[in-house]
Design a protein around this motif. Structure first.
Motif, PDB file in Angstrom:
ATOM      1  N   LEU A 234      -1.652 -38.354 -44.599  1.00 18.16           N
ATOM      2  CA  LEU A 234      -2.945 -38.171 -43.827  1.00 18.16           C
ATOM      3  C   LEU A 234      -4.152 -38.288 -44.529  1.00 18.16           C
ATOM      4  O   LEU A 234      -4.938 -38.757 -43.801  1.00 18.16           O
ATOM      5  CB  LEU A 234      -2.824 -36.557 -43.228  1.00 18.16           C
ATOM      6  CG  LEU A 234      -3.723 -36.477 -42.135  1.00 18.16           C
ATOM      7  CD1 LEU A 234      -3.741 -37.222 -40.998  1.00 18.16           C
ATOM      8  CD2 LEU A 234      -3.700 -34.793 -41.861  1.00 18.16           C
ATOM      9  N   SER A 235      -4.429 -37.857 -45.683  1.00 27.11           N
ATOM     10  CA  SER A 235      -5.548 -37.926 -46.447  1.00 27.11           C
ATOM     11  C   SER A 235      -5.179 -37.695 -48.164  1.00 27.11           C
ATOM     12  O   SER A 235      -4.607 -36.360 -48.389  1.00 27.11           O
ATOM     13  CB  SER A 235      -6.530 -37.239 -45.873  1.00 27.11           C
ATOM     14  OG  SER A 235      -7.703 -37.118 -46.907  1.00 27.11           O
ATOM     15  N   SER A 238      -5.866 -34.142 -49.182  1.00 29.86           N
ATOM     16  CA  SER A 238      -4.828 -32.902 -49.051  1.00 29.86           C
ATOM     17  C   SER A 238      -4.398 -32.385 -50.380  1.00 29.86           C
ATOM     18  O   SER A 238      -4.063 -31.258 -50.399  1.00 29.86           O
ATOM     19  CB  SER A 238      -3.825 -33.440 -48.144  1.00 29.86           C
ATOM     20  OG  SER A 238      -4.148 -33.919 -46.992  1.00 29.86           O
ATOM     21  N   LYS A 316      -3.569 -39.805 -36.830  1.00 31.51           N
ATOM     22  CA  LYS A 316      -3.193 -41.062 -36.879  1.00 31.51           C
ATOM     23  C   LYS A 316      -2.092 -41.318 -36.023  1.00 31.51           C
ATOM     24  O   LYS A 316      -0.855 -41.475 -36.175  1.00 31.51           O
ATOM     25  CB  LYS A 316      -2.373 -41.183 -38.385  1.00 31.51           C
ATOM     26  CG  LYS A 316      -3.554 -41.395 -39.634  1.00 31.51           C
ATOM     27  CD  LYS A 316      -3.160 -41.739 -40.766  1.00 31.51           C
ATOM     28  CE  LYS A 316      -3.995 -42.092 -41.704  1.00 31.51           C
ATOM     29  NZ  LYS A 316      -3.295 -42.110 -43.143  1.00 31.51           N
TER      30      LYS A 316
END
Length: 381
Positions: A234-235, A238, A316
């Motif tokens: 996701l990133s 994180s 996403k």
């Protein structure tokens, strides 16, 4: 050559336990070698970052366990415990700088236990049984440290590479399989060795109780690995949230004032390692009732595990069309449920009770008036 007895009494160090030590050393060696080969493969294919991260996890785990191994060897010599007389201080420093301290421990344990078992003298086996299990417990503790510092993070990294970058190779799968076996072996072997090495508590029965405990750990650690991987997908930021979780776990160890090491510096390192372990699974780090902390831990853990695929879907949306999203979501739901179910089954029906009800990582706490040993301090985790 004298025939090795199949079973012993007293200390209980059997031929099967000796073979388990062999298997444990092979799993450890296979885990390290496969990760090193994978790092070389990444570097040769131009993925320097992946190679560096794979190698860093190996080095961090190895360096940490060498530090503790050296400290324990030194502690044994200072307390006149039974240690190999040929291991002088310069010799100890050398083998640990070369990162072979744990292999030295495996060699000494296998050699000493083999001679004891081959002697065929029941009285000698009884006298040395607990000492041999003490050596095995030292090894199992070091292996557990290595597992959560190297094998588990390695799985997160390799799953991320496969899912996010669609990079697959046979060596990747071999490395992941060996790491998974290493996790399963280390968690159960530590628990069994520790309970067996202390005569004042009941040992962990073989068969169904051991299997249920293994399933509890595997089915709670695996969805944790997958959910953390999804968060990273996701990133990359994180990882800061994971660092925060580690910080909370480490702070809890400081608040509880763990007393595992003699050296304050080593105690701080130990608490930092406890923080890493708590990112992936629950450990009772003090001899107090942990029903509430364990309940809170797994409620938060399950919420985080379920939040990972939900946030990935919301932020996403294109991830829903991938071939991995629905299987991983289903797998996280199932394994979370199974893990908590096996946890409840084990502690309600199958957990071997000792003299007191309080437990430290599943071990019954017991304060002794006799001289404190490292095995007694093992209870402080």
């Amino acid at each position: 050559m004298p025939q090795i007895p199949i079973m012993t009494t007293g200390g209980g160090f059997t031929t099967f336990r000796w073979l388990c030590t062999i298997f444990g050393s092979l799993f450890y060696l296979g885990d390290i070698v496969s990760d090193l080969l994978l790092s070389v493969q990444y570097f040769r294919s131009g993925h320097a970052t992946w190679a560096a991260l794979t190698l860093v996890f190996v080095l961090v785990g190895s360096v940490c366990i060498q530090i503790f191994s050296y400290a324990w060897f030194k502690d044994d010599k200072e307390n006149d415990e039974v240690v190999d007389k040929g291991l002088s201080t310069p010799h100890l420093i050398g083998i640990h700088v070369l990162q072979i301290g744990i292999f030295t421990r495996y060699y000494h344990l296998l050699k000493k236990s083999f001679k004891t078992l081959c002697s065929g003298k029941t009285q000698e086996v009884e006298q040395l049984g607990l000492h041999l299990f003490a050596l095995a417990t030292d090894l199992s503790m070091l292996r557990m440290f290595e597992t959560f510092l190297e094998s588990v993070p390695q799985l997160v990294l390799q799953v991320y590479i496969i899912l996010e970058h669609n990079h697959r190779s046979n060596l990747q799968y071999i490395s992941m399989a060996v790491s998974f076996v290493n996790i399963a072996w280390a968690t159960v072997d530590y628990r069994r060795c520790l309970r067996r090495s202390l005569p004042h508590i009941n040992e962990m029965p073989c068969g169904i109780p051991t299997a249920v405990y293994l399933f509890y750990k595997i089915f709670t650690i695996t969805p944790r690995i997958l959910s953390l991987t999804l968060f990273i997908m996701l990133s990359p930021f994180s990882t800061l949230a994971m660092a925060l979780i580690w910080f909370v776990g480490t702070t809890w160890a400081f608040v509880e004032k763990t007393d595992f090491c003699i050296s304050p510096v080593l105690e701080h390192l130990y608490r930092a390692i406890v923080g890493v372990i708590l990112v992936f699974t629950f450990f009772n780090i003090k001899g107090v009732n942990t029903r509430v902390p364990m309940t809170v831990y797994y409620i938060v853990s399950v919420c985080q595990n379920l939040a990972a695929p939900i946030l990935l879907y919301l932020l996403k949306p294109e991830s829903e069309g991938t071939d991995y999203f629905k299987p991983i979501l289903f797998f996280i739901l199932i394994t979370n449920s199974l893990g908590l179910g096996f946890l409840a089954l084990y502690y309600s029906l199958l957990h071997p009770r000792g003299y007191v009800a309080e437990e430290i990582d599943g071990i019954d706490g017991l304060k002794q008036e006799t001289k404190s040993t490292r095995l007694d301090r093992f209870l402080q985790i």
